[in-house]
Write an enzyme that holds these catalytic residues in place. Structure first.
Site, mmCIF file in Angstrom:
data_model
loop_
_atom_site.group_PDB
_atom_site.id
_atom_site.type_symbol
_atom_site.label_atom_id
_atom_site.label_comp_id
_atom_site.label_asym_id
_atom_site.label_seq_id
_atom_site.Cartn_x
_atom_site.Cartn_y
_atom_site.Cartn_z
ATOM 1 N N HIS A 88 0.851 -1.215 0.000
ATOM 2 C CA HIS A 88 0.000 0.000 0.000
ATOM 3 C C HIS A 88 0.875 1.249 0.000
ATOM 4 O O HIS A 88 1.319 1.728 1.047
ATOM 5 C CB HIS A 88 -0.908 -0.032 1.247
ATOM 6 N N HIS A 109 1.209 5.009 -2.300
ATOM 7 C CA HIS A 109 0.760 5.888 -3.392
ATOM 8 C C HIS A 109 2.006 6.480 -4.035
ATOM 9 O O HIS A 109 2.812 7.118 -3.335
ATOM 10 C CB HIS A 109 -0.134 6.996 -2.837
ATOM 11 N N HIS A 124 -9.682 1.382 -0.289
ATOM 12 C CA HIS A 124 -9.494 2.086 0.987
ATOM 13 C C HIS A 124 -10.825 2.090 1.746
ATOM 14 O O HIS A 124 -11.847 2.514 1.193
ATOM 15 C CB HIS A 124 -9.108 3.544 0.751
ATOM 16 N N GLU A 149 -10.703 3.792 7.370
ATOM 17 C CA GLU A 149 -9.697 4.768 7.803
ATOM 18 C C GLU A 149 -10.495 5.952 8.372
ATOM 19 O O GLU A 149 -10.531 6.163 9.570
ATOM 20 C CB GLU A 149 -8.820 5.191 6.613
ATOM 21 N N ASP A 166 1.945 3.967 3.061
ATOM 22 C CA ASP A 166 0.929 4.873 2.506
ATOM 23 C C ASP A 166 1.563 6.018 1.695
ATOM 24 O O ASP A 166 1.590 5.961 0.473
ATOM 25 C CB ASP A 166 0.045 5.419 3.642
ATOM 26 N N ASP A 167 2.049 7.052 2.376
ATOM 27 C CA ASP A 167 2.647 8.235 1.716
ATOM 28 C C ASP A 167 3.840 8.668 2.586
ATOM 29 O O ASP A 167 3.740 9.660 3.320
ATOM 30 C CB ASP A 167 1.620 9.378 1.656
HETATM 31 N N1 ADE Z 1 -4.491 9.017 -0.984
HETATM 32 C C1 ADE Z 1 -3.240 9.068 -0.537
HETATM 33 N N2 ADE Z 1 -3.160 8.665 0.739
HETATM 34 C C2 ADE Z 1 -4.422 8.339 1.114
HETATM 35 C C3 ADE Z 1 -5.007 7.854 2.305
HETATM 36 N N3 ADE Z 1 -4.287 7.615 3.407
HETATM 37 N N4 ADE Z 1 -6.334 7.643 2.319
HETATM 38 C C4 ADE Z 1 -7.068 7.886 1.231
HETATM 39 N N5 ADE Z 1 -6.564 8.336 0.090
HETATM 40 C C5 ADE Z 1 -5.254 8.552 0.026
HETATM 41 ZN ZN ZN Z 2 -3.610 4.928 1.023
#
Ligand code: ADE
Ligand code: ZN
Length: 329
Positions: free
Chosen positions: A11, A13, A191, A194, A272-273
């Protein structure tokens, strides 16, 4: 042990993994002024999840050519490999790569793929892609994204997902797109759980027929759902550092990943990011080890779960399993 430990990330992005210095450099080359998205130390600056999505889209607006994505892919894979990642699945969005025009999307994809092949040779990391519409762009737009996915499904584009603002629309609104992706042979994730609660996880699972859930951690609020996920073997793509930085949980010990695992749910670990959340795969491992006393055996078993749940073909899975087994020996 944390960098050396072989890791699998499911996971991530691609744009969200762009270091702020990388985005600043691209903006500089194109004379774009995006200074408002950085703090005075040069990090990404955002107030909350929804502002994060806005900042993400501004940063991404600098990436306007296939060669920008080629550079990004190499930079991201190099960082991941330095954290011990041997296999990575990243979310790719035709919404950002060519504005959902299939011909343009093919050009972006060719550039990403070429960069990934070179990175595999140079850093020993394997990349596969999951095409991902953006939920808050709406279900009609997602259909165009799904068509791009269907056109390019194969040994590199292996999955289809849904990211963006979980509060907007319902999973069922995206059913056409997910059916289209499934029919073209893509594996499915979404997703959920969350910013939405357990009912959001249940809806994604039930209405879209996904086999993995992005995050999914708020399933913990419904014990029956936890049992059902465990029983069905649904895999959660957990990103604890992301959840903690965005304020979903106050600290690492409060994150439900360990509880979910103890209750038999198949959990995996991702970032994630990473630059947005000041993390890396090595840091996630370190913090989880500190918070829950997890040792090498726990991380090895989670890596095996991740390899089993990866959307790649058999040949690629066998290759990554062999690497994990070699580390075990
Ligand atoms: N796009 C990038 N990171 C995200 C996240 N944590 N939740 C939803 N969309 C995303
Ligand atoms: Zn994500």
């Amino acid at each position: 042990m944390t960098e050396a430990e072989p890791k699998i990330e499911l996971h991530l992005h691609l744009e969200g993994a762009a270091p702020p210095a990388f985005i600043r450099q691209i903006a500089f080359e194109k004379s774009m002024n995006i200074n408002g998205i950085f703090d005075d130390r040069g990090n990404y600056a955002y107030r909350d999840f929804w502002h994060f999505l806005e900042v993400y889209e501004v940063a991404t607006s600098t990436l306007s050519r296939p060669e920008d994505y080629a550079r990004l892919t190499r930079a991201v894979l190099q960082e991941s490999a330095e954290s011990g990642v041997i296999y990575s699945e990243t979310f790719l969005s035709p919404d950002f790569c060519g504005g959902r025009d299939v011909g343009a999307w093919r050009e972006y994809l060719a550039a990403i793929r070429e960069a990934a092949m070179v990175a595999e040779r140079d850093f020993g990391i394997v990349l596969r892609g999951i095409v991902t519409p953006i939920r808050h762009f709406g279900p009609e737009v997602a259909r165009e994204t799904a068509l791009c996915a269907a056109e390019t499904a194969g040994d590199f584009i292996v999955g289809f997902g849904l990211a963006g603002d979980e509060i907007k629309f319902q999973p069922i609104d995206f059913k056409w797109s997910f059916d289209c992706a499934r029919e073209s042979g893509l594996r499915l994730t979404c997703h959920a759980g969350e910013w939405g609660g357990p009912e959001s996880v249940r809806a994604a699972w039930r209405d879209l027929g996904v086999e993995r859930i992005g995050h999914g951690v708020r399933a913990i609020e419904d014990p029956r759902l936890v049992d059902e996920l465990a029983e069905a073997g649904v895999v959660l793509e957990c990103c604890p550092g992301s959840n903690i930085t965005l304020g979903l949980y106050p600290n690492w010990r409060a994150h439900p990943i360990a509880q979910l695992r103890d209750r038999g749910v198949r959990v995996t670990i991702s970032t994630d990011d990473p630059p947005f959340f000041h993390t890396s795969m090595a840091r996630e491992y370190e913090r989880l080890a500190e918070a829950f006393g997890w040792d090498e055996a726990v991380f090895r078993s989670i890596a095996r779960t991740s390899a089993e749940a990866a959307f790649c073909n058999r040949e690629t899975r066998d290759k990554i399993m062999k690497k994990l087994e070699k580390a075990d020996a």
